[in-house]
Each structure stands twice: as structure tokens, then as C-alpha cells.
Enzyme design. Structure first.
Site, PDB file in Angstrom:
ATOM      1  N   VAL A   1       0.855  -1.108  -0.190  1.00 13.57           N
ATOM      2  CA  VAL A   1      -0.178  -0.197   0.023  1.00 13.57           C
ATOM      3  C   VAL A   1       1.329   1.259   0.143  1.00 13.57           C
ATOM      4  CG1 VAL A   1      -1.610   1.556   1.182  1.00 13.57           C
ATOM      5  CG2 VAL A   1      -1.999  -1.577   1.028  1.00 13.57           C
ATOM      6  N   CYS A   2       0.900   2.053  -1.260  1.00 12.60           N
ATOM      7  CA  CYS A   2       0.920   3.469  -1.300  1.00 12.60           C
ATOM      8  C   CYS A   2       1.093   3.903  -0.281  1.00 12.60           C
ATOM      9  CB  CYS A   2       1.466   4.499  -2.100  1.00 12.60           C
ATOM     10  SG  CYS A   2       1.517   5.417  -3.227  1.00 12.60           S
ATOM     11  N   ILE A   3       2.061   4.411   0.988  1.00 13.96           N
ATOM     12  CA  ILE A   3       1.769   5.410   2.135  1.00 13.96           C
ATOM     13  C   ILE A   3       1.438   6.715   1.819  1.00 13.96           C
ATOM     14  CG2 ILE A   3       4.812   5.406   1.847  1.00 13.96           C
ATOM     15  CD1 ILE A   3       4.731   4.880   5.365  1.00 13.96           C
TER      16      ILE A   3
END
Length: 133
Positions: free
Chosen positions: A82-84
Site C-alpha cells: 500500500v502506497c504510504i
């Protein structure tokens, strides 16, 4: 007969309930693996980070997407990245970031992992094909 098997990277940029893209991605991944291909990871970016929000509880007649992704991971070991930055921008965070930003509760749990775009691009080097939903 020689069959070419592929290593896939799957990119999810759509939210879980505005279209059937998430369900289509799950079906694609399951079929790809059944055919002997490898799915190295799924990267959730932009609106796609909502797939990792464990607080989402749809009606009983709809797929609970966070649970469906967990099941995929448990069955096949596919990494769920998941893209932070996109996640924090949309209020999706793990325990570490909840504490760091003084948020009362984390809504992203394992097997979802936080990752940056750099990690995603590095992981792409291990793949033959990128498929986006």
C-alpha cells in the site's frame, strides 16, 4: 510445447466499491496463478488504498474487499503493498503511523504492508508484466 509463464505486478488505483475493478483484479490474479503464472505483488495506489481499510464493512450481499485481499494473501502468498503517501493522505494507516500522527486507531493491518513508490518501482524489475485495475 513451450509455454511462457509470466511474473505479474498488479496495480490497483480504483476504490473498492465504485466499480467492479477490485473484484476483476482478484479474479485475474486467481486465474493467472491457476495457469502457473506468478503474481509477485499487488500495489494499491491513489484511490486504491481504500482496499486496505479494515474499517470498511459493506452490506452482506457485497464482497468485503479487505477480507478478500487477505484471503488471497493467505492462499497464495501474494504481497499486498500500500502506497504510504497515498494512504496517509486518505486516512488509511497502520499502527506505527497511527501512533506517529496521534491518530486514535489504525485501520490497515497485516497482511497489508506500507511501501513507497521506490519500493514499487524496484519490485517491478522482478516482473514481466504490469496489469492495472
Amino acid at each position: 510445447m513451450f509455454l511462457f509463464m509470466s511474473n505479474f505486478s498488479v496495480l490497483i488505483t480504483t476504490p473498492p466499491y465504485d466499480s467492479s475493478a477490485g473484484a476483476s483484479a482478484l479474479t485475474f490474479i486467481e486465474q493467472a496463478i491457476a495457469q502457473g503464472n506468478v503474481v509477485n505483488h499487488v500495489f494499491f495506489y491513489q484511490q486504491g488504498v481504500y482496499h486496505a481499510n479494515s474499517f470498511i464493512r459493506p452490506p452482506g450481499d457485497e464482497i468485503a474487499m479487505p477480507d478478500a485481499w487477505r484471503s488471497l494473501h493467505e492462499s497464495f502468498g501474494v504481497r499486498l503493498l500500500v502506497c504510504i503517501t497515498a494512504a496517509l493522505k486518505r486516512g488509511v494507516c497502520d499502527v506505527h503511523n497511527a501512533q506517529e500522527h496521534e491518530i486514535n486507531a489504525a485501520n490497515m493491518t497485516a497482511p497489508f504492508e506500507q511501501a513507497g513508490l521506490g519500493e514499487f518501482f524496484t519490485a517491478l524489475h522482478e516482473c514481466d508484466q504490469l496489469v492495472q485495475f
